[in-house]
Write an enzyme that holds these catalytic residues in place. Structure first.
Site, mmCIF file in Angstrom:
data_model
loop_
_atom_site.group_PDB
_atom_site.id
_atom_site.type_symbol
_atom_site.label_atom_id
_atom_site.label_comp_id
_atom_site.label_asym_id
_atom_site.label_seq_id
_atom_site.Cartn_x
_atom_site.Cartn_y
_atom_site.Cartn_z
ATOM 1 C CB SER A 66 -1.012 0.054 0.986
ATOM 2 O OG SER A 66 -1.935 -0.947 1.007
ATOM 3 C CE LYS A 102 -4.431 2.216 -0.771
ATOM 4 N NZ LYS A 102 -4.024 0.846 -0.236
ATOM 5 C CB SER A 158 -4.273 2.021 4.043
ATOM 6 O OG SER A 158 -3.630 1.491 2.955
#
Length: 401
Positions: free
Chosen positions: A74, A77, A134
């Protein structure tokens, strides 16, 4: 017999002296390796890869396997957030704009904020969902809002990575769910895109500092409240923390790009493929602590004005010049930064035509007799070459004086 005994004693003394002397040399050698050897200095890092970067200069302070390509999970991102802020800077997106969740965005697994198909949220709420919780669903919804599809948005991500010089990066999705071998980045590249985000758009800290906050879901099923909870545990564990993004999958293991600010020092600590979630936070904190211990900033905002340059063959006889940007130097050796010296390198005159922003000269900075950096001096405006009528005008103006 007496002489033989004395000889044995002398030889034993010599032997013990040699052993003692060699033990001292060995101790000194080990100590030197501990201080100066890069492999030794990062031996405590259990994560497969790590980078410590000072944000204002982009200088890397410490690194371990910095260019190794790894699955980022993640922390992908970070690039998604960077592109969102770029779109807002260009005026193509506003915090108050509405974003509608598609069926595809809703279908994302992993970490999510449980957006429903057709649900409408503001860009600002979506940013919170990405930066704090997230949310994979929020990331895809924003990608579709900006580029029409996640696939088109990923193309933008890869173009931006190339522009930033992220040579060991390729994205396949916008949220990091993919286990595809073609979805990879490196600790150094993560630090680069983290720096681009926090230096270019420091307002992102308004969201990455959030520990917990509620959002409201309004759907056909009714209204409900959902609590966003930060995945960044350093917000509670380390007082100087300002963000930024965590990530974990079975392939990527545990990843983290951590940002922190103390006085004038801004740091980015990246750890990738940590063996467990506690180690990623502990190693990021230790990297940040080390960075603050050794880092000292010299900054010159150029309060002194540079005299105008004489222009040869121009419409006017002088042009204003000045510094393109502040000069910032990071020292990690404990040197006396009050001894930094600045020397200007400028021509006696410039020759038209001139273009605003072009380099006129440079300022050179020295410490302990060695150059530590330089800063461009640029023209503050453009100027055409003088034509016949311009010379007549100058003559006429002088006659009227």
């Amino acid at each position: 017999m007496i002489h033989l005994t004395q000889l044995k004693k002398q030889m034993l003394c010599l032997l013990f002296s040699c052993i003692f002397f060699l033990s001292i040399i060995g101790t000194v050698t080990v100590a030197a390796e501990t201080v100066s050897g890069e492999e030794t200095s990062t031996a405590w890092i259990q994560s497969e890869s790590a980078v410590l970067m000072e944000a204002s200069t982009g200088q890397i302070i410490l690194q371990k396997n910095a260019d190794v390509r790894l699955s980022p999970a993640s922390i992908t991102k970070i690039m998604t957030l960077l592109l969102i802020y770029e779109q807002m800077e260009k005026g193509k997106l506003r915090l108050t704009d509405e974003v509608t969740t598609s069926a595809y965005a809703k279908s994302m697994g992993g970490s999510q904020v449980f957006l429903e198909e057709g649900e409408v949220q503001s860009v600002e709420t979506m940013i919170k969902c990405i930066a704090v919780a997230s949310g994979n669903d929020a990331s895809v919804a924003m990608a579709e809002k900006i580029a029409g599809s996640e696939e088109a948005f990923v193309e933008m991500m890869n173009q931006k990575a190339k522009q930033l010089g992220m040579n060991n990066t390729h994205f396949v999705d916008c949220c990091g769910l993919s286990n595809d071998d073609n979805h990879y980045t490196s600790a150094k590249d993560v630090a680069i895109m983290s720096r681009a985000l926090i230096v270019g758009y420091p307002q992102v800290f308004e969201y990455t500092k959030i520990w917990m906050e509620d959002i409201v879901h309004e759907t056909q099923q009714g209204t409900s409240t959902f609590t966003l909870s930060s995945t960044n545990k350093l917000l509670k564990q380390y007082e100087y923390t300002t963000g930024l993004k965590t990530g974990s999958t079975s392939k990527a293991k545990y990843c983290f790009s951590a940002t922190a600010q103390k006085d004038e020092i801004s740091l980015i600590a990246v750890v990738m493929a940590a063996p467990d979630y506690k180690i990623r936070f502990e190693e990021a904190r230790r990297l940040l602590e080390y960075g603050f211990d050794v880092s000292h900033i010299y900054r010159d905002d150029h309060p002194d004005k540079i005299p105008d340059l004489h222009v040869k063959g121009g419409v006017e006889e002088q042009v204003a010049v000045g510094f393109e940007e502040p000069f910032i130097y990071l020292d990690t050796q404990g040197r006396d930064l009050s001894q930094v010296e600045k020397k200007l390198q400028l021509p006696k005159e410039a020759e038209a035509p001139l273009k605003e922003g072009d380099v006129a000269g440079q300022a050179l900075y020295f410490l302990e007799g060695k150059e530590i950096g330089r800063c461009d001096i640029v023209y503050f405006r453009s100027m055409n070459r003088a034509k016949y009528k311009d010379y007549l005008k100058k003559v006429w103006q002088k006659m009227l004086l």
